[in-house]
Design an enzyme around this catalytic site. Structure first.
Site, PDB file in Angstrom:
ATOM      1  N   ALA A  12       0.854  -1.200   0.000  1.00  0.00           N
ATOM      2  CA  ALA A  12       0.000   0.000   0.000  1.00  0.00           C
ATOM      3  C   ALA A  12       0.884   1.243   0.000  1.00  0.00           C
ATOM      4  O   ALA A  12       2.113   1.147   0.136  1.00  0.00           O
ATOM      5  CB  ALA A  12      -0.888   0.011   1.256  1.00  0.00           C
ATOM      6  N   TYR A  25       3.764   7.394  18.524  1.00  0.00           N
ATOM      7  CA  TYR A  25       4.114   7.419  17.089  1.00  0.00           C
ATOM      8  C   TYR A  25       5.312   8.347  16.864  1.00  0.00           C
ATOM      9  O   TYR A  25       6.312   7.962  16.249  1.00  0.00           O
ATOM     10  CB  TYR A  25       2.917   7.863  16.246  1.00  0.00           C
ATOM     11  CG  TYR A  25       3.283   7.943  14.763  1.00  0.00           C
ATOM     12  CD1 TYR A  25       3.583   6.786  14.053  1.00  0.00           C
ATOM     13  CD2 TYR A  25       3.351   9.168  14.099  1.00  0.00           C
ATOM     14  CE1 TYR A  25       3.949   6.850  12.709  1.00  0.00           C
ATOM     15  CE2 TYR A  25       3.709   9.240  12.757  1.00  0.00           C
ATOM     16  CZ  TYR A  25       4.012   8.074  12.072  1.00  0.00           C
ATOM     17  OH  TYR A  25       4.387   8.136  10.739  1.00  0.00           O
ATOM     18  N   LYS A  84       9.322   7.589  15.618  1.00  0.00           N
ATOM     19  CA  LYS A  84       9.972   8.216  14.459  1.00  0.00           C
ATOM     20  C   LYS A  84      11.216   9.015  14.891  1.00  0.00           C
ATOM     21  O   LYS A  84      12.155   9.162  14.109  1.00  0.00           O
ATOM     22  CB  LYS A  84       8.973   9.086  13.699  1.00  0.00           C
ATOM     23  CG  LYS A  84       7.838   8.272  13.044  1.00  0.00           C
ATOM     24  CD  LYS A  84       8.374   7.202  12.098  1.00  0.00           C
ATOM     25  CE  LYS A  84       7.264   6.458  11.378  1.00  0.00           C
ATOM     26  NZ  LYS A  84       7.762   5.427  10.450  1.00  0.00           N
TER      27      LYS A  84
HETATM   28  P1  NDP Z   1       0.151   2.646   4.575  1.00  0.00           P
HETATM   29  O1  NDP Z   1      -0.731   2.261   5.730  1.00  0.00           O
HETATM   30  O2  NDP Z   1      -0.498   3.003   3.287  1.00  0.00           O
HETATM   31  O3  NDP Z   1       1.193   1.476   4.296  1.00  0.00           O
HETATM   32  C1  NDP Z   1       1.868   0.854   5.353  1.00  0.00           C
HETATM   33  C2  NDP Z   1       2.562  -0.390   4.853  1.00  0.00           C
HETATM   34  O4  NDP Z   1       3.225  -0.994   5.969  1.00  0.00           O
HETATM   35  C3  NDP Z   1       1.602  -1.409   4.281  1.00  0.00           C
HETATM   36  O5  NDP Z   1       2.129  -1.933   3.087  1.00  0.00           O
HETATM   37  C4  NDP Z   1       1.559  -2.499   5.350  1.00  0.00           C
HETATM   38  O6  NDP Z   1       1.442  -3.773   4.727  1.00  0.00           O
HETATM   39  C5  NDP Z   1       2.946  -2.356   5.959  1.00  0.00           C
HETATM   40  N1  NDP Z   1       3.005  -2.937   7.300  1.00  0.00           N
HETATM   41  C6  NDP Z   1       2.379  -2.534   8.431  1.00  0.00           C
HETATM   42  N2  NDP Z   1       2.662  -3.380   9.435  1.00  0.00           N
HETATM   43  C7  NDP Z   1       3.498  -4.325   8.924  1.00  0.00           C
HETATM   44  C8  NDP Z   1       4.142  -5.467   9.457  1.00  0.00           C
HETATM   45  N3  NDP Z   1       3.984  -5.842  10.742  1.00  0.00           N
HETATM   46  N4  NDP Z   1       4.937  -6.211   8.653  1.00  0.00           N
HETATM   47  C9  NDP Z   1       5.105  -5.862   7.364  1.00  0.00           C
HETATM   48  N5  NDP Z   1       4.523  -4.802   6.783  1.00  0.00           N
HETATM   49  C10 NDP Z   1       3.726  -4.053   7.573  1.00  0.00           C
HETATM   50  O7  NDP Z   1       1.064   3.848   5.120  1.00  0.00           O
HETATM   51  P2  NDP Z   1       2.052   4.863   4.357  1.00  0.00           P
HETATM   52  O8  NDP Z   1       2.437   4.329   3.047  1.00  0.00           O
HETATM   53  O9  NDP Z   1       1.460   6.219   4.443  1.00  0.00           O
HETATM   54  O10 NDP Z   1       3.292   4.850   5.360  1.00  0.00           O
HETATM   55  C11 NDP Z   1       4.529   4.229   5.047  1.00  0.00           C
HETATM   56  C12 NDP Z   1       5.559   4.698   6.059  1.00  0.00           C
HETATM   57  O11 NDP Z   1       5.708   6.108   5.968  1.00  0.00           O
HETATM   58  C13 NDP Z   1       5.227   4.408   7.510  1.00  0.00           C
HETATM   59  O12 NDP Z   1       6.410   4.052   8.194  1.00  0.00           O
HETATM   60  C14 NDP Z   1       4.686   5.737   8.030  1.00  0.00           C
HETATM   61  O13 NDP Z   1       4.853   5.894   9.410  1.00  0.00           O
HETATM   62  C15 NDP Z   1       5.541   6.709   7.251  1.00  0.00           C
HETATM   63  N6  NDP Z   1       4.988   8.053   7.068  1.00  0.00           N
HETATM   64  C16 NDP Z   1       3.735   8.236   6.551  1.00  0.00           C
HETATM   65  C17 NDP Z   1       3.240   9.528   6.380  1.00  0.00           C
HETATM   66  C18 NDP Z   1       1.867   9.816   5.866  1.00  0.00           C
HETATM   67  O14 NDP Z   1       1.364  10.925   6.098  1.00  0.00           O
HETATM   68  N7  NDP Z   1       1.222   8.904   5.162  1.00  0.00           N
HETATM   69  C19 NDP Z   1       4.076  10.700   6.681  1.00  0.00           C
HETATM   70  C20 NDP Z   1       5.368  10.380   7.241  1.00  0.00           C
HETATM   71  C21 NDP Z   1       5.799   9.106   7.396  1.00  0.00           C
HETATM   72  P3  NDP Z   1       0.542  -4.994   5.263  1.00  0.00           P
HETATM   73  O15 NDP Z   1      -0.586  -4.415   6.052  1.00  0.00           O
HETATM   74  O16 NDP Z   1       0.121  -5.705   4.013  1.00  0.00           O
HETATM   75  O17 NDP Z   1       1.506  -5.803   6.078  1.00  0.00           O
HETATM   76  C1  8X3 Z   2       2.842  11.012   9.376  1.00  0.00           C
HETATM   77  C2  8X3 Z   2       2.710  12.492   9.431  1.00  0.00           C
HETATM   78  O1  8X3 Z   2       1.884  14.430  10.855  1.00  0.00           O
HETATM   79  O2  8X3 Z   2       0.441  12.474  10.679  1.00  0.00           O
HETATM   80  O3  8X3 Z   2       4.037  10.596   9.917  1.00  0.00           O
HETATM   81  O4  8X3 Z   2       2.426  12.388  12.010  1.00  0.00           O
HETATM   82  S1  8X3 Z   2       1.822  12.946  10.811  1.00  0.00           S
END
Ligand code: NDP
Ligand code: 8X3
Length: 249
Positions: free
Chosen positions: A11, A148, A152
């Site tokens: 995702a 969270y 990070k």
């Molecule tokens: P999504 O929820 O869209 O994707 C998260 C992914 O992590 C999924 O593919 C999920 O796959 C995987 N995942 C979760 N738990 C596990 C696990 N135990 N083992 C393996 N895979 C796992 O989130 P984002 O793409 O938005 O986020 C990706 C990263 O970026 C995260 O680390 C998030 O904290 C960080 N981030 C996101 C931001 C945002 O605003 N979206 C901003 C800053 C940072 P599955 O469930 O199939 O295992």
């Molecule tokens: C994801 C961005 O601002 O929701 O890491 O924490 S925020």
């Protein structure tokens, strides 16, 4: 052509990384727990995408992961520690301890275990790139960010400390720290599937999107070996840091 291992490729950012890296001419080992999503990605991207189910919180599976790969895919040039999640936004005293434990298990322990499994091969070859997904939440506090943001902040400091150990080697480490990014499942996961709450986060704004983050990742991977980007922080133009909160009587 580099071999790039992406955690959480089912995702959001992870799927965007997989698509972008394959488009850039690399091959990708796509991991995550939802096997049908990995298979769909393989169907879409062809032979340069190897689907490999993996739960990063399962320490034994992570430790033995390389051995489960076909021989020709075991030399990992780039590790993208992307799997991660936020759970909940309620005040610390009301937060669900199970949510806190799962964030720590995924964002910290999962990332650390993946790194420990892949790094020795990089050191042996004196070649590699590690991209860790941090967040602005690791730098700027906000209400409900408690664990969270703490995870990070760990990712940022762990990334910088890895470089301290790796100084002089051709192994680069970057902490990618995005602000608000829409178009992923991040907020659906944070609000435990509450679509209305998730949609409200991005109402009336143009957030970054996963392809923007993939653009940065693609650039970092393309850089020459002597260049290390320590941290890269990015926000949409609709977002900025605010003043200190002051409670007055
Ligand atoms: P999504 O929820 O869209 O994707 C998260 C992914 O992590 C999924 O593919 C999920 O796959 C995987 N995942 C979760 N738990 C596990 C696990 N135990 N083992 C393996 N895979 C796992 O989130 P984002 O793409 O938005 O986020 C990706 C990263 O970026 C995260 O680390 C998030 O904290 C960080 N981030 C996101 C931001 C945002 O605003 N979206 C901003 C800053 C940072 P599955 O469930 O199939 O295992
Ligand atoms: C994801 C961005 O601002 O929701 O890491 O924490 S925020």
């Amino acid at each position: 052509m580099k071999t790039i291992l992406v955690t959480g490729a089912t995702a959001g950012f992870g799927a965007a990384f997989a698509r972008r890296f394959v488009r850039d001419g690399h091959r990708v080992i796509a991991t995550g727990r939802r096997v049908e999503r990995l298979e769909a990605l393989a169907k879409e991207l062809g032979e340069n995408l190897l689907p490999a189910p993996l739960d990063v919180t399962d320490a034994n599976s992570v430790a033995g992961f390389l051995d489960t790969l076909p021989e020709a895919w075991r030399r990992i040039d780039v590790l993208v520690n992307n799997a991660g999640l936020a759970l909940g936004l309620s005040p610390a005293w009301e937060a669900d301890l199970a949510d806190w434990d799962r964030m720590i298990a995924t964002n910290i322990s999962g990332l650390v275990h993946m790194t420990r499994a892949i790094l020795p091969g990089m050191v042996e070859r004196d070649d590699g790139v590690i991209l860790n997904l941090g967040s602005v939440a690791g730098e700027y506090p906000y209400p409900g960010g408690h664990v969270y943001g703490g995870t990070k902040a760990f990712v940022r400091q762990f990334s910088l400390n890895l470089r301290a150990d790796l100084v002089g080697k051709n192994i680069r480490v970057t902490d990618i720290e995005p602000g608000m990014v829409g178009g992923s499942e991040f907020s659906q996961v944070r609000f435990h599937g509450d679509e209305a709450k998730a949609a409200a986060v991005y109402a009336g704004i143009t957030p970054l999107n996963p392809d923007d983050i993939a653009e940065a990742a693609s650039w970092i991977v393309s850089l020459p070996k002597h260049m290390n980007i320590n941290r890269i922080e990015m926000m949409p133009t609709c977002q900025a840091s605010g003043p200190f909160a002051v409670k007055r009587d």
